[in-house]
Design a protein around this motif. Structure first.
Motif, PDB file in Angstrom:
ATOM      1  N   ASP A 100       0.828  -1.068  -0.055  1.00 26.87           N
ATOM      2  CA  ASP A 100      -0.210  -0.049  -0.143  1.00 26.87           C
ATOM      3  C   ASP A 100       0.810   1.263   0.114  1.00 26.87           C
ATOM      4  N   PRO A 101       0.959   2.135  -1.194  1.00 22.17           N
ATOM      5  CA  PRO A 101       1.752   3.530  -1.032  1.00 22.17           C
ATOM      6  C   PRO A 101       1.242   4.442  -0.591  1.00 22.17           C
ATOM      7  N   ALA A 102       0.085   4.657   0.033  1.00 17.16           N
ATOM      8  CA  ALA A 102      -0.914   5.771   0.185  1.00 17.16           C
ATOM      9  C   ALA A 102       0.006   6.451   1.223  1.00 17.16           C
ATOM     10  N   THR A 103       0.740   5.831   2.406  1.00 16.14           N
ATOM     11  CA  THR A 103       1.438   6.641   3.109  1.00 16.14           C
ATOM     12  C   THR A 103       2.674   7.219   2.678  1.00 16.14           C
ATOM     13  N   TYR A 104       3.263   6.585   2.030  1.00 17.11           N
ATOM     14  CA  TYR A 104       4.641   6.989   1.419  1.00 17.11           C
ATOM     15  C   TYR A 104       4.408   7.943   0.331  1.00 17.11           C
ATOM     16  N   GLN A 105       3.265   7.904  -0.361  1.00 12.89           N
ATOM     17  CA  GLN A 105       3.045   9.103  -1.181  1.00 12.89           C
ATOM     18  C   GLN A 105       2.795  10.265  -0.521  1.00 12.89           C
ATOM     19  N   ALA A 106       1.993  10.374   0.438  1.00 16.25           N
ATOM     20  CA  ALA A 106       1.762  11.326   1.374  1.00 16.25           C
ATOM     21  C   ALA A 106       3.041  11.937   1.758  1.00 16.25           C
ATOM     22  N   ALA A 107       3.964  11.180   2.390  1.00 18.18           N
ATOM     23  CA  ALA A 107       5.259  11.613   2.821  1.00 18.18           C
ATOM     24  C   ALA A 107       6.289  12.167   1.848  1.00 18.18           C
ATOM     25  N   GLN A 108       6.120  11.735   0.353  1.00 18.20           N
ATOM     26  CA  GLN A 108       6.847  12.180  -0.663  1.00 18.20           C
ATOM     27  C   GLN A 108       6.279  13.645  -0.980  1.00 18.20           C
ATOM     28  N   ASP A 109       4.866  13.684  -0.889  1.00 20.56           N
ATOM     29  CA  ASP A 109       4.247  15.196  -1.020  1.00 20.56           C
ATOM     30  C   ASP A 109       4.756  16.088   0.086  1.00 20.56           C
ATOM     31  N   SER A 110       4.789  15.637   1.240  1.00 21.78           N
ATOM     32  CA  SER A 110       5.081  16.724   2.245  1.00 21.78           C
ATOM     33  C   SER A 110       6.878  16.843   2.178  1.00 21.78           C
TER      34      SER A 110
END
Length: 395
Positions: A100-110
């Protein structure tokens, strides 16, 4: 009352008549025991003649993968999808699992937002430092104020570098949510299913990928035999397959010969101090995946042609109480001689005898249980010692 004499003689006459009838029916034939005489027994012999044979050496071994990689996650998360079929062939870089990439996508956006903020601060700090530098040249600002703006500029540049590193880290973590095959090969069973929680660098592998084309064959032999193999390779008795490598054939568990030829590497070997043996590694092409890891095989090396080899069937050579090889030979007087021989190798169903026999010797291969040394015998040819097609192996 007395029995008449005529009645007493009737049973005796009947018994005598029966005996005469049986003798007439037998026709005077002798029993087998009576027909056996004391003549010389007949034995089966082969007459040995030197002939050219191809000699080889066979070493036991097992197959092992050319490359092997255990697939483990490098980020923590929930497995959303398994993208391969167990036991199938996969390519390097092919997707195996999707975490699941959701949390890692959010971390990259941040991280990208933090980089943008740091770059904006850097822009402001650079402009301020340039203005203060101009004012400092005309003594419009103090030297301390100018130094402070220069320090603020360097701090802003460092913040931008740190923010870029954070973006790279977030990008890498996001990419690691796609668990890919590290090498090409065949993948085994999966240890997890979609919905399972996996952790970064966990002890248990998700799956294992093995490259089987080409494939290794690890063979063992004694250190003394290794020295002999190296000497034969240097002397040209072994067929070369490149620098410090010899051509080798593979014999499978069912006795069949593997169709592709491999090469045996003699580099990077070490002697096991407990057994005195060494492990050598051969490489074979395996395009059809006929060879699987863990199979027991025998590696066969051609050692050249012996022009004057003497071949004797296995039945013609026995062992005495001390373990010495002995052949029973019929001499020119048709008497049996016990001849000490040196059975050097086994060639299919025959021994390669290097000492003790010469051309024309008649070796007993049938009826050995009926004779002993010095006995007179009659001989009967059984089979000629024809060249064998199967390769020789060390005794």
């Amino acid at each position: 009352m007395q029995t008449p004499p005529s009645l007493l003689f009737k049973p005796l006459a009947a018994a005598l008549f029966s005996t005469l009838v049986l003798a007439a029916c037998s026709g005077g034939q002798q029993t087998p025991a009576a027909g056996q005489g004391g003549g010389a027994p007949t034995v089966g012999i082969v007459t040995v003649q030197p002939q050219a044979v191809e000699l080889t050496t066979e070493l036991p071994g097992r197959t092992s993968p050319y490359l092997i990689a255990e697939v483990r996650p490098q980020v923590t998360g929930i497995v959303k999808k398994r993208a391969f079929r167990e036991g199938s062939e996969v390519k390097a870089g092919e997707l195996l699992y999707q975490i699941d990439p959701a949390t890692y996508q959010a971390a990259q956006d941040s991280a990208k937002a933090s980089l943008a903020r740091a770059e904006a601060n850097l822009y402001t700090a650079r402009l301020k430092a340039e203005r203060y530098a101009d004012l400092a040249r005309i003594n419009a600002v103090s030297k301390q104020a100018n130094d402070d703006t220069i320090a603020a500029l360097k701090q802003a540049e460092a913040d931008v570098a740190a923010a870029r590193a954070a973006v790279d880290k977030a990008r890498i973590d996001l990419e690691f949510t796609r668990v890919s095959a590290p090498i090409p090969g065949r993948i085994g069973r999966s240890a997890v299913t979609p919905g399972a929680l996996v952790t970064a660098n966990q002890e248990g592998a998700l799956a294992t990928v093995q490259q089987l084309d080409p494939i290794y064959v690890d063979v063992t032999q004694s250190s003394t035999e290794l020295l002999a193999l190296k000497r034969n390779l240097a002397g040209g008795k072994l067929q070369r397959a490149g620098a410090d490598a010899a051509k080798v054939q593979l014999v499978l568990e069912d006795g069949s010969v593997y169709p592709a030829e491999g090469k045996l590497e003699f580099s990077e070997v070490s002697v096991d101090t407990s057994t005195g043996s060494v492990t050598l590694r051969a490489v074979f092409p395996n395009p059809k995946n006929e060879l699987l890891p863990g199979m027991y095989v025998r590696a066969r090396f051609a050692q050249g042609i012996r022009q004057d080899a003497v071949l004797v069937p296995h039945a013609g050579v026995s062992r005495d109480a001390r373990g010495n090889a002995v052949a029973m030979v019929v001499n020119g007087e048709s008497k049996v001689e016990a001849r000490m021989v040196k059975a050097e190798r086994s060639l299919s169903d025959k021994w390669v005898v290097s000492e003790g026999l010469v051309a024309g010797d008649r070796v007993i291969v049938e009826g050995l249980q009926k004779v002993r040394a010095g006995a007179q015998v009659q001989v009967q040819d059984v089979v000629a010692a024809a060249p064998a097609a199967a390769p020789a192996k060390a005794n």
